[in-house]
Design a protein around this motif. Structure first.
Motif: not given
Length: 292
Positions: A10, A12, A21, A23-25, A27, A200, A202
């Protein structure tokens, strides 16, 4: 569950080629929803309505967390993006709702070597080449996935950390199902826990998401991408290529080739994002590829 990285490292940093990025949640989830259950038919898709954060809107990639419950055979997953909810309550195809398909958003990834240990969470990356999402003026999209077989699960129970749930979603929020042959389609499905799928996204601030050089070489293409072993360079003898070299995401040159320009062996590279720079008499271009 044990989590492994299947197909990508990933990124970032929001400074690398203007990447951000959006949208991110979290994990941390250990529960999943079956994407395409046998009982619902092969067209069934599962997904999530989300609101994008940040300002970059040229889509680079979407990464999701999946696991297999009782089947470790290869499979494929297809992602499609919609402007809004793609389905209505009751039996109906995806796209029968208020949302419309975002052109160019359908991407299929073949997972040829899923983890043999069942229940192991792994990441699958859907690569995009600067798909323009700036037309989504409310910053909202619905991300849907179809799996080629049953028993492929998408981790849910996560909380957005960049971006958010759509306005009007309350409590645990909603999931979306469409394409089912049954009457269990809907825009507001609820599983009794935080209904945010692990994801995720990006994007780049400019259209140069996979081509960072001289556009006079824009007819050169790389395939397959993502790649497992041999990356082919499509040139059709248009340009006089002199050198090609590979750099990692930190800008380190790790491969160079000066004698053959139709393909390059990347089988020895670790999974992740890399950049292939092509130097020709007509100019220079750098294109992104993903090593699985």
């Amino acid at each position: 569950m044990k989590k492994i990285l299947l197909s990508i490292l990933l990124i970032t940093s929001n400074s690398f080629y203007g990447q951000e990025v959006i949208y991110e949640t979290t994990h941390a989830g250990t529960t999943g929803a079956e994407i395409t259950p046998t009982a619902n038919g092969p067209a069934c898709q599962m997904g999530d309505a989300i609101v994008l954060g940040g300002t970059a809107r040229y889509l680079n990639s979407i990464t999701v967390d999946l696991f297999n419950l009782n089947d470790a055979t290869p499979f494929s997953v297809t992602m499609t993006l919609y402007s809004d909810c793609p389905t209505v309550t009751g039996a109906g195809a995806c796209g029968s709702g208020i949302g419309t398909l975002i052109p160019g958003s359908s991407v299929t990834v073949n997972v040829t070597a899923p983890p043999a240990t069942l229940g192991t969470v792994f990441e699958v990356v859907f690569p995009y080449s600067g798909l323009d999402l700036s037309g989504q003026t409310d910053n909202g999209i619905t991300v849907m996935i179809n799996a080629s077989r049953a028993n492929v699960f998408w981790i849910l129970g996560e909380t957005p950390t960049i971006g958010s749930m759509p306005a009007g979603e309350t409590g645990f929020g909603f999931a979306t199902r469409c394409g089912s042959s049954g009457t269990n389609n809907g825009c507001a499905r609820n599983f009794g826990l935080a209904n945010n799928f692990a994801m995720t996204i990006d994007a780049n601030l400019t259209l140069s998401s996979d081509n960072f050089g001289d556009n006079s070489l824009d007819k050169i293409a790389l395939y397959p991408n993502p790649v497992i072993s041999i990356l082919s360079i499509s040139n059709a003898n248009i340009y006089e290529i002199r050198n090609v070299f590979v750099t990692d995401i930190n800008g380190r040159k790790i491969k160079k080739q000066s004698d053959s320009f139709s393909e390059i062996d990347v089988s020895d590279l670790n999974s992740g994002v890399y950049f292939l720079t092509i130097e020709a008499a007509e100019g220079k271009t750098t294109k992104k590829f993903i090593k699985q």
